[in-house]
Design an enzyme around this catalytic site. Structure first.
Site, short mmCIF file in Angstrom:
data_model
loop_
_atom_site.label_atom_id
_atom_site.label_comp_id
_atom_site.label_asym_id
_atom_site.label_seq_id
_atom_site.Cartn_x
_atom_site.Cartn_y
_atom_site.Cartn_z
N MET A 1 -8.54 -26.21 -22.94
CA MET A 1 -7.73 -27.03 -21.95
C MET A 1 -7.36 -26.15 -21.00
O MET A 1 -7.04 -25.20 -21.06
CB MET A 1 -6.60 -27.48 -22.91
N ARG A 3 -7.98 -25.48 -17.95
CA ARG A 3 -8.96 -24.62 -17.23
C ARG A 3 -9.24 -25.31 -15.90
O ARG A 3 -9.06 -26.16 -15.49
CB ARG A 3 -10.19 -24.44 -18.03
N PHE A 395 -14.22 -25.75 -27.34
CA PHE A 395 -14.74 -24.86 -26.52
C PHE A 395 -15.09 -24.87 -25.29
O PHE A 395 -15.46 -26.00 -24.70
CB PHE A 395 -16.21 -24.58 -27.43
N GLU A 396 -14.59 -23.91 -24.56
CA GLU A 396 -14.77 -23.80 -23.17
C GLU A 396 -15.41 -22.46 -22.88
O GLU A 396 -15.73 -21.67 -23.61
CB GLU A 396 -13.39 -23.93 -22.42
N GLY A 397 -15.33 -22.17 -21.43
CA GLY A 397 -15.94 -20.96 -20.88
C GLY A 397 -17.48 -20.79 -21.26
O GLY A 397 -18.23 -21.73 -21.06
#
Length: 609
Positions: A1, A3, A395-397
């Site tokens: 979140m 981002r 999950f991000e990036g």
């Protein structure tokens, strides 16, 4: 979140136009020549020979249409023989008796065949052993004295790999088939379930078959006067029409009948969620400009509360820890005992409390089986310690990205994706049917898989694009909620082939319509990401302008819900259905909504009551 999304412009390939030349016959002395009227009677009798309408008109043991490579137009056939199957595609064509016909087409690949059977004389075929690029095949035959139907086909050969075919034609004298039949009457809906609608209609004189349309698109055919349309989403309104067909063509469409599927089981193992739910993230491990909010102070508007965040001890370890906000950062933080008691009170009131893993700073890569197992055990410890109802994956990036060889979302091979799927299935099995499983990917990881459609690799120009799709697909029967973050996002192409940008209802409508309708992936028009159920979808929006780029006003939230659940108050984007069973909204975050005077939750409460 929280981002910043990436905007990856996508240049769609322009379709080429097929130029059709006109042949001129030279009459020689002593030879009988065809008159211009006789030549005008010749026609291309093959239906959809360029595969521009998918596999319409063709019967295939294997295969799909692709938009690259093509010989002309925008599509071609792609098929791969397997086992004892040649991957044949065929169609039966009406012809004249005792007439000359030419069958031709363009193919590429190894051992590709083109032929005709049932000619009434000598069946014919032609083939190429190896065509690295498009190669034209052609053969001729004469029909028998009583022949009125011929089957044309193309296929590959055992174990020789994928072949392609395009621009197949059968040229010769056309057939006067009379007039198309009249439009059917008496269309009505019968038995309706959560995933199917039974239809019936009155027989049409002269019809040899019928075509069924759902929301304006042809979905199946029938030889009799009844059929059942299946594969539908629960709690969704659909419109149906039918047409009658014969050798002369297709009738006009019948009058429309509508039907709404039933609610179904609720899916995802959590049937006790309210019909319409509000999901919010609670800053439980940190403080920022929104300030700290105690669990006990979260209003009853929130049906699902995601604790942000459980984070890894290292990117690759799989070891997840949940550390509550320290008193030095959050002076009003409650004790562990009060926090646990407040969770139990929320659960007693029918609310769900989940641990959310990841977030902006929590990069997780389960690249090994050991990391997968550590993830399962450490997440289980958090759930058990606080008595939580389930797990949210945020999950991000670079947590999820695709290996170059991973080309099919239905059968992923990338270790970080395979191991995540395995870990989540293990947790679901451990805690049972009441376990709430949700995901909060950014549009970059989901809808961008369609924007890169046609690039030949479903990760497109970035290996993360669409990388959540195999996880969502593998867990669609276990997934309680998917709430894509429709914010911090670049412009994304919708199913209307138009780019949509944040800041208005159209963006949320277009992104959500893709999830509820399904969309092509990976440059393969037959590789469709199937639609999710409306009860699995909550639309992700920032609670205030401070919470993220893409905030929309309460009026735009209302427009979004009106269009998707009622098909009213829509803007420029035309949806492919109506979903009154849409689960609801998700926001980042409870804290930011409090900062904004609870405007977001009040809008939700006012709309759904």
């Amino acid at each position: 979140m929280d981002r910043t999304g990436l905007n990856r412009p996508f240049a769609r390939r322009h379709r080429r136009l097929l130029a059709v030349g006109t042949a001129t016959a030279l009459a020689l002395p002593g030879l009988v020549t065809l008159s211009s009227a006789a030549r005008a009677a010749d026609a291309d009798l093959a239906r959809n020979g360029g595969f521009e309408s998918g596999l319409d008109g063709w019967t295939c043991t294997a295969g799909s249409t692709v938009n690259s490579p093509v010989h002309s137009g925008g599509s071609a056939l792609k098929a791969t023989p397997a086992g004892n199957d040649f991957a044949q595609c065929s169609q039966t064509v009406t012809v004249r008796p005792d007439a000359q016909y030419t069958l031709s087409g363009h193919v590429r690949g190894s051992y590709v065949y083109l032929g005709a059977t049932g000619t009434g004389t000598t069946d014919v075929s032609t083939w190429t052993q190896s065509a690295a690029d498009w190669q034209q095949l052609s053969t001729t035959f004469r029909t028998g004295a009583a022949t009125t139907k011929v089957t044309i086909y193309t296929h590959g050969w055992y174990g020789t790999g994928t072949y392609y075919a395009d621009d197949l034609s059968l040229t010769g004298p056309g057939v006067d088939a009379g007039q198309p039949p009249a439009a059917p009457t008496g269309l009505k809906a019968g038995t309706v379930t959560s995933s199917s609608v039974a239809l019936s209609w009155t027989a049409v004189p002269g019809a040899t078959g019928y075509a069924v349309y759902r929301d304006g698109a042809k979905v199946q055919t029938a030889t009799g006067t009844s059929t059942t349309v299946s594969g539908l989403s629960a709690s969704t309104a659909y419109s149906f029409q039918v047409t009658a067909t014969n050798d002369a063509g297709e009738s006009a469409k019948s009058a429309t009948v509508t039907a709404t599927t039933s609610a179904g089981s609720g899916g995802g193992g959590s049937p006790d969620l309210p019909t319409h739910a509000l999901v919010g993230y609670l800053h439980a491990s940190f403080a920022n400009g929104a300030g700290y909010t105690r669990m006990a102070d979260v209003p009853d508007s929130w049906d699902v509360i995601d604790l942000a965040f459980g984070e890894p001890t290292s990117v690759t370890s799989g070891d997840i820890r949940f550390n509550r906000c320290p008193v030095t950062e959050c002076p009003t933080v409650e004790s562990d005992a009060d926090f646990k008691a407040a969770i139990k009170a929320k659960q007693a009131a029918g609310k769900k409390v989940l641990i959310s893993i990841g977030g902006q700073n929590g990069q997780v890569q389960l690249a090994t089986a050991a990391a997968r197992d550590t993830f399962v055990s450490s997440v289980s410890k958090i759930i058990d310690t606080y008595g939580l109802d389930g797990l949210d994956i945020d999950f991000e990036g670079h947590s999820l990205s695709l290996d170059a060889s991973d080309t099919n979302f239905k059968s992923p091979t990338t270790p970080v994706i395979v191991n995540l799927i395995s870990a989540l299935k293990t947790l679901k099995a451990k805690y049972g049917s009441k376990f709430v499983l949700s995901m909060a990917p950014e549009t970059f990881f989901v809808q961008l898989g369609y924007q890169y459609y046609g690039t030949g690799k479903w990760g497109g120009q970035d290996p993360r694009a669409g990388a959540y799709l195999p996880v969502i697909h593998a867990l669609r029967d276990d997934l309680t909620l998917l709430h894509v973050q429709d914010y911090n996002s670049g412009s994304i192409m919708g199913l209307d082939n138009q780019y949509h940008s944040m800041g208005g209802a159209d963006f949320h409508i277009a992104m959500t319509d893709m999830l509820l309708t399904g969309f092509p992936v990976a440059g393969d028009a037959g590789n469709i990401f199937p639609p999710l159920r409306p009860d699995q979808i909550a639309i992700g929006m920032p609670a205030t302008t401070n919470a993220g780029n893409g905030h929309v006003s309460p009026a735009e939230v209302t427009k979004t819900l009106d269009c998707l659940t009622k098909k009213t108050n829509c803007g420029s984007y035309a949806t492919h259905g109506t979903w009154p069973g849409l689960r609801g909204l998700m926001t980042w975050s409870v804290n930011w909504d409090r900062f904004g005077g609870w405007e977001f939750s009040r809008t939700f409460d006012g709309y759904f009551g």
